[in-house]
Write a protein that holds these residues in place. Structure first.
Motif, short mmCIF file in Angstrom:
data_model
loop_
_atom_site.label_atom_id
_atom_site.label_comp_id
_atom_site.label_asym_id
_atom_site.label_seq_id
_atom_site.Cartn_x
_atom_site.Cartn_y
_atom_site.Cartn_z
N SER A 209 0.87 -1.20 0.00
CA SER A 209 0.06 0.03 0.05
C SER A 209 0.80 1.20 -0.07
O SER A 209 0.30 2.34 0.00
CB SER A 209 -0.92 0.01 1.06
OG SER A 209 -1.84 -1.13 1.18
N GLN A 216 6.67 -0.81 -3.17
CA GLN A 216 5.59 -1.68 -3.46
C GLN A 216 6.39 -2.86 -4.28
O GLN A 216 6.25 -4.12 -3.82
CB GLN A 216 4.81 -1.16 -4.50
CG GLN A 216 3.53 -0.07 -3.77
CD GLN A 216 2.58 0.16 -5.07
OE1 GLN A 216 2.48 -0.37 -5.87
NE2 GLN A 216 1.88 1.23 -4.55
N PRO A 244 -6.45 -8.24 -2.67
CA PRO A 244 -6.99 -6.95 -3.20
C PRO A 244 -5.87 -6.01 -3.61
O PRO A 244 -5.81 -5.32 -4.89
CB PRO A 244 -7.96 -6.32 -2.34
CG PRO A 244 -8.08 -7.58 -1.14
CD PRO A 244 -6.99 -8.81 -1.19
N LEU A 245 -4.73 -6.08 -2.80
CA LEU A 245 -3.73 -5.08 -3.05
C LEU A 245 -2.90 -5.36 -4.41
O LEU A 245 -2.58 -4.50 -5.09
CB LEU A 245 -2.75 -4.97 -1.83
CG LEU A 245 -3.46 -4.58 -0.73
CD1 LEU A 245 -2.44 -4.47 0.41
CD2 LEU A 245 -3.88 -3.01 -0.87
N GLN A 248 -4.90 -4.69 -7.44
CA GLN A 248 -4.74 -3.05 -7.87
C GLN A 248 -3.42 -2.93 -8.48
O GLN A 248 -3.41 -2.29 -9.44
CB GLN A 248 -4.69 -2.41 -6.30
CG GLN A 248 -6.22 -2.55 -5.83
CD GLN A 248 -6.17 -1.56 -4.67
OE1 GLN A 248 -5.11 -0.97 -4.14
NE2 GLN A 248 -7.38 -1.43 -4.01
N ARG A 251 -2.92 -3.28 -12.33
CA ARG A 251 -3.25 -2.23 -13.07
C ARG A 251 -2.49 -0.91 -13.20
O ARG A 251 -2.70 0.16 -13.88
CB ARG A 251 -4.62 -1.73 -12.84
CG ARG A 251 -5.82 -2.82 -12.67
CD ARG A 251 -7.13 -2.14 -12.16
NE ARG A 251 -8.23 -3.26 -12.02
CZ ARG A 251 -8.87 -3.83 -13.00
NH1 ARG A 251 -8.80 -3.31 -14.31
NH2 ARG A 251 -9.84 -4.62 -12.71
N SER A 252 -1.29 -1.16 -12.49
CA SER A 252 -0.13 -0.33 -12.48
C SER A 252 0.36 0.17 -13.64
O SER A 252 0.58 -0.87 -14.47
CB SER A 252 0.77 -0.27 -11.22
OG SER A 252 1.74 0.61 -11.26
N HIS A 258 3.57 -3.97 -11.93
CA HIS A 258 2.72 -5.32 -12.22
C HIS A 258 3.31 -6.56 -12.39
O HIS A 258 2.72 -7.74 -12.30
CB HIS A 258 1.64 -4.79 -13.22
CG HIS A 258 2.46 -4.36 -14.62
ND1 HIS A 258 3.05 -5.03 -15.30
CD2 HIS A 258 2.26 -3.11 -15.26
CE1 HIS A 258 3.51 -4.10 -16.45
NE2 HIS A 258 2.98 -3.25 -16.39
N GLU A 282 -11.83 -12.48 -6.47
CA GLU A 282 -11.34 -11.10 -6.24
C GLU A 282 -11.35 -10.28 -7.62
O GLU A 282 -11.04 -8.99 -7.50
CB GLU A 282 -10.11 -11.20 -5.14
CG GLU A 282 -10.08 -11.71 -4.06
CD GLU A 282 -10.52 -10.80 -3.02
OE1 GLU A 282 -10.95 -9.49 -3.42
OE2 GLU A 282 -10.91 -11.26 -1.88
N PRO A 287 -7.63 -7.88 -15.25
CA PRO A 287 -6.43 -7.56 -15.14
C PRO A 287 -5.26 -8.25 -15.60
O PRO A 287 -4.24 -7.52 -16.40
CB PRO A 287 -6.31 -7.26 -13.58
CG PRO A 287 -7.70 -7.05 -13.25
CD PRO A 287 -8.38 -8.07 -13.99
#
Length: 813
Positions: A209, A216, A244-245, A248, A251-252, A258, A282, A287
């Motif tokens: 996060s 990251q 979930p993280l 996400q 999609r970076s 990614h 999820e 993605p």
């Protein structure tokens, strides 16, 4: 760990590290002394009370030591001189001091993480670092990272943010700590468990996060390593809310982010159906599919691998079929494009994913229609074992769809499968190819003939290559009962013959065509050897071996090469129409007491006369060709068949054209047919003959036939002197001359085979009836009895038999 992996870790750890790597001779005593001095300096400074530590000197010593750690040859020296025990305490230095003091040691802690990460690249030092209590210190640094606020934008507001010293909990320290854990746990199950037991997974998940993209990436990299083949770590990563993280991060816009995220998910779902299901629930599917279009080839590769794993997920009773869903969301076109990428690993993973998707019948047609078939066939011919196997598995899946069978055959897929099946070295890949061929054959043999008729219809294509590919394939796989329909009624035979007579065809094309035509001939029993025991004429009289060149009762003498050969007109009259014409129709030979034979050698003439007197003769190889000429001249069909059999057995690439020319010159159709089939069977050897060799010794007619140049073969030598073999064009030229005779013969054989196929049930029944009715007694053997009577009976009896055989006297019943 491979050297390539090691270099990858060192590059990652060295990212943004200030200062160049030292350029020193590893064996220098000066370097060794300096390394020892730096380690001692670090140990001395860090052991002082916090308020008395010279922070600048400590950071400088740690930084210099880190530079030495970048050199692989110095790592052993550094560890042996106590660097681990000296550096590990730096991870927790000033932990109990006031916040401002603690913050002032941030750069020292970062250098410590960097040093330990570099040393951990060597697997032999991982355990030593872990047992020195490095993991608790690294975990504590992870926990201290502040993820709640974005990084300062100094360029926008004109301010400074620390003058080179990062604040407590900065991204630099956390990133270095995560990288160190990655290297410590690399392929080390014990340390992976220690990280979990020391509470390291939760703070690593928390790094996902972070506002800092580098943090990251570092956190995801560590989780990726910890999740690999460790189920306990997988479960804890998921339980800490990583999914979930990670989704996400897929999609970076940052390729590094990614890439690491898809790698973590790939390790989490590997061999874990329940986690795979949670990942899909999820929302990871789209993605991941989107990453197939990433500018990062490594992300593309990982995404393809992950999609292949998703495709194997067994759907719940009311759940979706993920194979279909992956295709519906647009995965197939980018995967097919990846098959032609220059990156071998990328092609391998794309073929892997397509192979799993091809286990769904609807997907199979979509992969072919999207252009995947020719690319997969190319990959099957690759030199890379994994690439071969993935392509073979995908082709096996594709072949399960009936609508794909014509497509596979049209592009020459069957021939390429056969060729690759022989060359593949891994048995699993071979088995996969063989199963694919068997599956295609099974579908062509279905009773409803739907697939077969579809394939046959494609022979109407205006594209010659398609026509030829279909004709070649069906020769291998079509049911025997359909051969006449394909190759006679639908003109498939002419397509094959046109292929073989194309002077511009490649060697491979000619070899495929030759193999197909040979297989077709085998199926219609056209390759049986020339009969060695010919049927004898009904009007035959055999005087016996003792009358060969005997003056007893002789009434004619032949002069052969100046030597007399005694014979009996009655035996000659009974042997052939040629002698009957010579002695019965007013020729001068009918009244002559001796006849000159100018064009046959004495040895050949003797063998011919022995056949006339005995009814059989052993045809020696060196006499086979001149004896064939003599048997043709004197219309001795039985002897001709014996010569054909002998020549057929002696065929070679070198004498092939000579023998074939002889078969044409002397009306020996069975031998001519055998020559053509021999050429088809040895197509590769003939094409491989060097043109120079063909001109120097393999020119048809210039060499020997059956061991020597026979007397009386000048006709053959003249006819074939201009024909050479060797090379694709020369083979096609050879076929142009040979094929017309084979065509008429094969058409006849195909028609007969069709009739036999239709009459098979009736024939079987008739044979059973004949076996019951026919019970021959011991009194048979007409031919042997006749020969015995002629040889052992009296002259009157013998003469009576001869006159009866020629219709001069009536037979008595």
């Amino acid at each position: 760990m491979t050297s390539q992996t090691t270099r990858g870790h060192k590059r990652k750890l060295a990212d943004n590290n200030s200062g160049p790597s030292p350029s020193r001779e590893p064996s220098s005593s000066v370097v060794e002394a300096e390394v020892k001095s730096l380690i001692q300096t670090v140990r001395d400074l860090s052991s002082r009370p916090v308020e008395k530590i010279d922070r600048a000197a400590l950071r400088k010593a740690a930084h210099a030591l880190a530079d030495y750690c970048k050199t692989d040859e110095l790592v052993e020296l550094i560890v042996q001189n106590g660097a681990v025990d000296a550096v590990v305490p730096l991870l927790t230095i000033a932990d109990k001091a006031e916040p401002t003091v603690h913050q002032s040691f941030t750069e020292v802690r970062k250098e410590a993480c960097f040093i330990l990460g570099l040393l951990a690249v060597k697997p032999e030092y991982q355990h030593q670092i872990a047992t020195a209590q490095a993991l608790p210190g690294l975990v504590k640094l992870l926990q201290a990272h502040n993820i709640s606020s974005p990084p300062a934008r100094t360029a926008s507001f004109g301010g400074a943010s620390g003058g080179g010293n990062e604040r407590s909990g900065s991204g630099g320290v956390a990133r270095r700590a995560a990288d160190a854990i990655t290297n410590l746990a690399h392929e080390n199950l014990e340390i992976k468990n220690m990280v979990r037991q020391d509470g390291g997974i939760a703070p690593l998940v928390r790094l996902l996060s972070s506002w800092d993209l580098k943090v990251q990436r570092a956190g995801a990299g560590a989780l990726r390593t910890l999740a690999f083949k460790n189920d306990d770590n997988k479960r804890q990563i998921v339980d800490c809310g990583a999914l979930p993280l990670l989704i996400q991060m897929l999609r970076s816009e940052d390729p590094g982010v990614h890439y690491e995220a898809v790698g973590v998910i790939g390790n989490l779902v590997h061999s874990s159906q329940d986690i795979k299901q949670r990942v899909l629930e999820e929302g990871a599917l789209q993605p991941v599919i989107n990453l197939l279009g990433s500018s990062c080839s490594e992300s593309q590769r990982e995404a393809a691998l992950l999609l292949g794993q998703f495709a194997t997920q067994t759907p719940n009773d009311d759940g979706p079929d993920y194979k279909s869903r992956i295709v519906q969301r647009g995965a197939v076109p980018p995967l097919i494009r990846m098959l032609s990428a220059p990156d071998t690993a990328l092609k391998e993973m794309a073929a892997f994913a397509l192979g799993r998707l091809a286990q769904n019948s609807h997907n199979q047609a979509g992969i072919v229609q999207g252009g995947g078939l020719p690319l997969l066939l190319e990959l099957l011919e690759s030199k890379h074992i994994n690439l071969q196997h993935n392509a073979a598995f995908a082709l096996y899946g594709i072949s399960d769809n009936e609508d794909n069978i014509p497509c596979i055959i049209q592009v020459g897929g069957l021939q390429r499968l056969h060729d690759c099946g022989e060359r593949l070295t891994v048995q699993a890949s071979k088995d996969c190819v063989n199963k694919t061929i068997a599956r295609i054959k099974q579908k062509l043999e279905r009773d409803d003939k739907r697939v077969l008729n579809h394939v046959i219809y494609t022979m109407r294509s205006s594209d010659r290559s398609v026509q030829q590919a279909v004709a070649v394939s069906l020769a291998q796989l079509a049911p025997t009962g359909e051969l006449k329909n394909i190759y006679v009624d639908k003109a498939g035979l002419d397509v094959l013959l046109e292929l073989l007579t194309d002077r511009g065809a490649t060697a491979k094309t000619l070899q495929d065509g030759a193999a197909a035509l040979l297989e077709l001939a085998k199926k219609v029993n056209a390759t049986s050897p020339v009969e060695a025991q010919p049927q004898q004429p009904t009007k035959s009289v055999y005087l016996g071996e003792e009358y060969v060149n005997s003056k007893t009762l002789a009434d004619i003498c032949f002069l052969v090469e100046g030597r007399p050969f005694y014979a009996h007109r009655i035996a000659l009259l009974a042997s052939s129409e040629a002698f009957r014409a010579m002695f019965n129709q007013g020729f001068r030979e009918s009244e002559a007491s001796s006849i000159d034979i100018p064009n046959i050698s004495y040895e050949t003439f003797t063998a011919m006369m022995r056949y006339i007197y005995v009814g059989s003769v052993e045809v020696e190889q060196e006499l086979a060709l001149p004896l064939l000429q003599a048997s043709d001249q004197y219309l001795l069909e039985g002897l001709k068949r014996l010569c054909e059999a002998a020549l057929a057995q002696s065929l070679s690439v070198e004498n092939l054209v000579d023998v074939w020319q002889a078969s044409e010159a002397y009306s020996a159709p069975q031998l001519a047919k055998r020559c053509v089939l021999f050429a088809l069977e040895h197509c590769t050897e003939i094409i491989a003959l060097d043109s120079a060799a063909a001109g120097g010794g393999a020119v048809a007619g210039s060499g020997s036939v059956c061991g020597s140049t026979p007397t009386g073969s000048s006709l053959v030598s003249q006819a074939s002197a201009s024909m050479q073999i060797g090379g694709a064009a020369a083979f096609a030229e050879l076929m142009i001359r040979m094929v017309p005779a084979l065509r008429s013969s094969l058409l006849e054989d195909l028609a007969k085979a069709a009739q036999q196929q239709q009459a098979q049930p009736q024939n079987n029944q008739q044979q059973q009836q004949n076996q019951q009715q026919n019970n021959p007694g011991p009194g048979g053997g007409g031919a042997g009895a006749g020969a015995g009577a002629g040889a052992g009976g009296g002259a009157a009896v013998f003469m009576q038999q001869v006159l009866q055989n020629h219709g001069i006297l009536p037979h008595h019943h």
